[in-house]
Design a protein around this motif. Structure first.
Motif, PDB file in Angstrom:
ATOM      1  N   ALA A  47       0.824  -1.216   0.000  1.00 51.49           N
ATOM      2  CA  ALA A  47       0.000   0.000   0.000  1.00 51.49           C
ATOM      3  C   ALA A  47       0.854   1.260   0.000  1.00 51.49           C
ATOM      4  O   ALA A  47       0.314   2.366   0.073  1.00 51.49           O
ATOM      5  N   VAL A  48       2.178   1.096  -0.076  1.00 49.30           N
ATOM      6  CA  VAL A  48       3.097   2.238  -0.118  1.00 49.30           C
ATOM      7  C   VAL A  48       3.961   2.114  -1.371  1.00 49.30           C
ATOM      8  O   VAL A  48       4.437   1.030  -1.705  1.00 49.30           O
ATOM      9  N   ALA A  49       4.151   3.243  -2.064  1.00 44.08           N
ATOM     10  CA  ALA A  49       4.998   3.250  -3.259  1.00 44.08           C
ATOM     11  C   ALA A  49       5.729   4.582  -3.332  1.00 44.08           C
ATOM     12  O   ALA A  49       5.439   5.509  -2.573  1.00 44.08           O
ATOM     13  N   GLN A  86      -7.728   9.825  -1.645  1.00 46.68           N
ATOM     14  CA  GLN A  86      -7.458   8.391  -1.627  1.00 46.68           C
ATOM     15  C   GLN A  86      -5.999   8.059  -1.288  1.00 46.68           C
ATOM     16  O   GLN A  86      -5.666   6.897  -1.057  1.00 46.68           O
ATOM     17  N   PHE A  87      -5.141   9.069  -1.257  1.00 53.64           N
ATOM     18  CA  PHE A  87      -3.724   8.851  -0.984  1.00 53.64           C
ATOM     19  C   PHE A  87      -3.197   9.907  -0.017  1.00 53.64           C
ATOM     20  O   PHE A  87      -3.660  11.051  -0.015  1.00 53.64           O
ATOM     21  N   ARG A 105       6.488  10.025  -1.782  1.00 58.51           N
ATOM     22  CA  ARG A 105       5.959   8.811  -1.153  1.00 58.51           C
ATOM     23  C   ARG A 105       4.438   8.787  -1.287  1.00 58.51           C
ATOM     24  O   ARG A 105       3.761   9.763  -0.938  1.00 58.51           O
ATOM     25  N   LEU A 106       3.910   7.682  -1.799  1.00 61.06           N
ATOM     26  CA  LEU A 106       2.465   7.492  -1.938  1.00 61.06           C
ATOM     27  C   LEU A 106       2.003   6.447  -0.935  1.00 61.06           C
ATOM     28  O   LEU A 106       2.595   5.370  -0.853  1.00 61.06           O
ATOM     29  N   VAL A 155      -4.281   0.348  -7.894  1.00 62.33           N
ATOM     30  CA  VAL A 155      -4.355  -0.261  -6.566  1.00 62.33           C
ATOM     31  C   VAL A 155      -5.273  -1.469  -6.645  1.00 62.33           C
ATOM     32  O   VAL A 155      -6.438  -1.350  -7.046  1.00 62.33           O
ATOM     33  N   ALA A 156      -4.762  -2.650  -6.259  1.00 62.74           N
ATOM     34  CA  ALA A 156      -5.519  -3.894  -6.389  1.00 62.74           C
ATOM     35  C   ALA A 156      -5.784  -4.515  -5.028  1.00 62.74           C
ATOM     36  O   ALA A 156      -4.990  -4.345  -4.090  1.00 62.74           O
TER      37      ALA A 156
END
Length: 267
Positions: A47-49, A86-87, A105-106, A155-156
């Motif tokens: 959940a982090v990219a 959403q982020f 950072r996302l 996002v899956a």
């Protein structure tokens, strides 16, 4: 020599010419964003990219980030809606010196268990910067060209899988888009239209595979064309197919007749 081998050469030549035209027509960009495609999951470490912004302009670069939910129609038309909520993005804006880099950072803060994959654009938008007194820019007309670069972020749900099949494959004469900077449309293209259906809960990037097309030519003779992942990337980008949705692609693969065409995906 097989039909597959014979057709491989014009197919590669078409892609090479298209790529060259795009490179020649592209303006010098003020920034670089990488990666341009990010795949995340809705919870856990996925959940982090991170996305990196680099200033390749000789002057200062100021930027801000915005997020848009992206929905695709069957033929690739894009519907966008704001989705900054959403982020969590850090930093949401910044200023870079010439040659400077910034890692953004996302973190996904949307639903922990979405029904299907969700697609977004993270837009990195260049902001106007005041010219320094005495600089050549300040003496001139003070016109700034501002760039906006976008990364596709998908996002899956954890554990979700795609389930892609060819809904239809047919020969099609179609109008290719004009290369950047062109004033006239290119001639009609003899090609193939492929419609893919994804019944899975996860999106699919179909240019990660090679595609094998089998059918008959206009004289009824057997014909096979193999299209590599690299060639697909040049022709259709990522080949993104949304979860539980359809997407159509037009490929410049000449020679097929009006009969049925079988499509096989190969790793």
């Amino acid at each position: 020599m097989t039909a597959s081998t014979i057709l491989a050469r014009p197919w590669r030549m078409l892609l090479a010419v298209a790529a060259a035209l795009m490179l020649l027509a592209s303006p010098a960009l003020a920034m670089r964003v990488s990666p341009m495609v990010v795949e995340m999951e809705s919870r856990g470490s996925g959940a982090v990219a991170r996305i990196e912004v680099q200033n390749i302009n000789p002057g200062k670069l100021a930027f801000q980030t915005r997020v848009f939910r992206m929905e695709l129609g069957k033929d690739g038309e894009i519907i966008e809606t704001p989705a900054d909520d959403q982020f969590l993005i850090f930093p949401p804006q910044g200023a870079l010196p010439a040659g400077g880099r910034q890692v953004i950072r996302l973190q996904w803060v949307g639903e922990a268990e979405p029904a299907t994959s969700q697609a977004f654009y993270v837009s990195v938008e260049q902001l106007p910067v005041a010219f320094e007194p005495g600089s050549n820019e300040a003496v001139g007309a003070q016109v700034q060209v501002l760039y906006n670069m976008r990364a596709l972020v998908v996002v899956a749900p954890p554990g979700a899988k795609p389930d892609v099949k060819a809904a239809s494959v047919r020969q099609l004469d179609y109008q290719p888009p004009a290369p950047p900077g062109a004033t006239e449309l290119p001639p009609m293209q003899d090609g193939v239209e492929v419609t893919l259906r994804n019944d899975g809960r996860r999106h699919a990037m179909m240019s990660n595979f090679s595609w094998q097309l089998e059918g008959t030519d206009r004289e009824g003779k057997w014909l096979r064309v193999d299209v590599s992942a690299e060639e697909l990337n040049r022709a259709v980008g990522t080949g993104y197919v949304p979860a539980q949705g359809e997407r159509s692609f037009k490929l410049p693969v000449p020679g097929f007749g009006p009969g049925p065409i079988k499509l096989t995906f190969k790793q």
